[in-house]
Design an enzyme around this catalytic site. Structure first.
Site, PDB file in Angstrom:
ATOM      1  N   ASN A 188       0.761  -1.134   0.098  1.00 18.60           N
ATOM      2  CA  ASN A 188       0.012   0.162  -0.041  1.00 18.60           C
ATOM      3  C   ASN A 188       0.794   1.285   0.092  1.00 18.60           C
ATOM      4  OD1 ASN A 188       0.499  -1.022   2.731  1.00 18.60           O
ATOM      5  ND2 ASN A 188      -0.267   0.620   3.525  1.00 18.60           N
ATOM      6  N   SER A 237     -11.421  -4.850   0.194  1.00 20.50           N
ATOM      7  CA  SER A 237     -12.055  -3.801   0.686  1.00 20.50           C
ATOM      8  C   SER A 237     -12.682  -2.901  -0.357  1.00 20.50           C
ATOM      9  CB  SER A 237     -11.225  -2.833   1.372  1.00 20.50           C
ATOM     10  OG  SER A 237     -11.511  -1.506   1.720  1.00 20.50           O
ATOM     11  N   CYS A 363      -2.984   5.675   7.656  1.00 15.78           N
ATOM     12  CA  CYS A 363      -3.228   5.201   9.019  1.00 15.78           C
ATOM     13  C   CYS A 363      -1.908   5.601   9.650  1.00 15.78           C
ATOM     14  CB  CYS A 363      -3.165   3.861   9.073  1.00 15.78           C
ATOM     15  SG  CYS A 363      -4.335   3.053   7.724  1.00 15.78           S
TER      16      CYS A 363
HETATM   17  N1  PLP Z   1      -4.796  -3.376   4.224  1.00 14.64           N
HETATM   18  C1  PLP Z   1      -4.233  -2.474   3.419  1.00 14.64           C
HETATM   19  C2  PLP Z   1      -3.182  -2.965   2.380  1.00 14.64           C
HETATM   20  C3  PLP Z   1      -4.433  -1.097   3.492  1.00 14.64           C
HETATM   21  O1  PLP Z   1      -3.932  -0.396   2.341  1.00 14.64           O
HETATM   22  C4  PLP Z   1      -5.516  -0.761   4.147  1.00 14.64           C
HETATM   23  C5  PLP Z   1      -5.918   0.815   4.127  1.00 14.64           C
HETATM   24  O2  PLP Z   1      -5.134   1.557   3.646  1.00 14.64           O
HETATM   25  C6  PLP Z   1      -5.835  -1.582   5.258  1.00 14.64           C
HETATM   26  C7  PLP Z   1      -5.626  -2.736   5.218  1.00 14.64           C
HETATM   27  C8  PLP Z   1      -6.932  -1.211   6.090  1.00 14.64           C
HETATM   28  O3  PLP Z   1      -7.877  -0.528   5.636  1.00 14.64           O
HETATM   29  P1  PLP Z   1      -9.125   0.296   6.398  1.00 14.64           P
HETATM   30  O4  PLP Z   1      -8.455   1.371   7.203  1.00 14.64           O
HETATM   31  O5  PLP Z   1     -10.078   0.563   5.524  1.00 14.64           O
HETATM   32  O6  PLP Z   1      -9.545  -0.716   7.558  1.00 14.64           O
END
Ligand code: PLP
Length: 427
Positions: A188, A237, A363
């Site tokens: 990400n 997601s 995050c």
């Molecule tokens: N996993 C990955 C690879 C992500 O990029 C993200 C958020 O950017 C998440 C998990 C967590 O997603 P959320 O904050 O929508 O729960």
């Protein structure tokens, strides 16, 4: 607009689906913050605008069909139940898994938590080791860390300078005590594709462990599919595929021996007891529709994102020395971790306010830390501090790419000059 930008189109081939683009609504204002009318949004790995086709599919499930799918005794509930079942079927078909292998959650964070906590807390669990790639999302890393109290030992799988898991070490570490191996398919923060996934799957399977793939970004950038990735569990997601927020799916394949998860939300026994709570049906309908569109339009989407990325990078690199993390390995298009030497990324972001990029993952920006992904790839603190993520999306235009590249380059050059003057004055 500068005349040098006039060769670049101001329209995206996908723009008709994104009529809620912020720059078309300069009047939007809330809590004292207003969106500038020249805003260029380059943070699609964090969040995407809602595709109007998806909104149209979601709307009836908020307005006219508002029944609870768990109450099937009347037509309203029955219809809601059909909607939920159809969404599950659409998702299963889209990635090539079975209908009952899809569990709905509220977010990717929840799905990753359900998997890891669910495995750790199951009363019949025999194994106690979880292996995690060092470049995983915090919803995996911090959750696994919190499982020590349940007798789980977490081992981090180091990655090399290209973000690739050390497979020789992984082979040594994966043993009969290993419960799960976690590795995402597309990172990400850097967009780097984890090419060691097939090897990790085969090591894990040879020892009876499962492979969990956080496919949130991989699916959104048309890389992830059941037929190409031998995963056992996976997270998907809506938030990154133009499908709104509030829905995600945990895929748990039916295999032998069975993957046993302890529910984290208990109550009415929804989602075959794995996740109680009234399902967020409009969001789930959006997720299903978003996944179908992402799948059917994947070639055009990939092509367009690659095209925009190359406009952006050639414009930027033509003006300033910048490095792209993982530039020598396969990456999904449109996610770029850029590093401009001797320019502090936070200052750069502050000074290019109408360009929305992020310093590391979204995050993480809530905490003042440098990217754990870059550190795991061997970058020094200094390099990580001058890195920022640009993530391009379907509503972006060629002209935006050029403007963003020009502005980032000009601002970075300015900041460099200022800091040179400042350090000369100090000496
Ligand atoms: N996993 C990955 C690879 C992500 O990029 C993200 C958020 O950017 C998440 C998990 C967590 O997603 P959320 O904050 O929508 O729960």
């Amino acid at each position: 607009m500068n005349s040098t930008h006039s060769n670049f189109s101001k329209h995206s081939p996908f723009s008709s689906w994104f009529n809620a683009q912020p720059n078309k609504h300069p009047q939007q204002r809330f809590g004292g913050v207003a969106l500038p009318d020249n805003l260029i949004y380059l943070d699609h790995a964090a969040s995407t605008p809602l595709d109007s086709r998806i909104l149209e599919c979601m709307t009836p499930w908020m307005t006219t069909i508002y029944g609870n799918p768990a109450n099937r005794l009347h037509p309203m509930g029955e219809l809601a139940e059909h909607g939920l079942a159809r969404a599950r079927q659409q998702i299963a078909e889209c990635i090539g898994v079975q209908f009952d292998e899809v569990t709905f959650c509220s977010s990717a964070t929840e799905a990753n938590n359900l998997l890891l906590r669910g495995l750790a807390q199951h009363p019949l669990r025999k194994r106690n080791k979880i292996l995690i790639s060092a470049t995983e999302h915090s919803s995996i890393l911090t959750t696994a860390d919190a499982l020590k109290g349940f007798g789980i030992e977490t081992q981090i799988l180091p990655v090399d300078h290209h973000g690739q898991v050390d497979i020789l070490l992984a082979e040594k570490l994966i043993d009969e005590n290993t419960l799960a191996v976690c590795a995402m398919d597309a990172n990400n923060e850097t967009g780097i594709i984890q090419s060691s996934l097939p090897a990790l799957a085969s090591f894990a399977h040879s020892k009876g462990a499962l492979l969990h793939v956080d496919a949130v970004q991989g699916f959104a950038r048309a890389h992830f599919h059941n037929s190409t990735t031998s995963f056992d569990t996976a997270t998907l997601s809506a938030a990154k595929i133009y499908a709104g927020k509030g829905a995600a799916a945990l895929i748990v394949k039916k295999k032998h021996p069975r993957i046993r998860l302890c529910p984290q939300l208990t109550g009415g026994g929804h989602e075959t007891g794995l996740r109680s709570g009234t399902p967020n049906l409009p969001a789930i309908i959006g997720l299903a529709e978003g996944m179908q569109l992402q799948y059917s339009e994947r070639r055009d989407r990939l092509h367009y994102l690659s095209h925009l990325e190359s406009i952006f990078t050639s414009a930027l690199l033509g003006q300033i020395d910048a490095r792209i993390a993982g530039k020598d390995v396969a990456r999904v298009p449109g996610i770029l971790m850029l590093q401009i030497p001797n320019v502090n990324a936070m200052k750069l972001i502050e000074n290019t306010k109408f360009i929305c990029v992020s310093a590391g993952s979204a995050c993480k920006t809530l905490q003042a830390t440098t990217s754990h992904v870059l550190k795991a790839m061997g970058q020094e603190e200094e390099e990580a501090l001058s890195s920022f993520r640009v993530s391009i999306g379907l509503p972006n235009t060629e002209a935006e790419m050029k403007i963003a590249a020009d502005l980032i380059a000009a601002t970075a050059l300015n900041l460099r000059t200022e800091s040179a003057v400042w350090s000369t004055a100090k000496n």
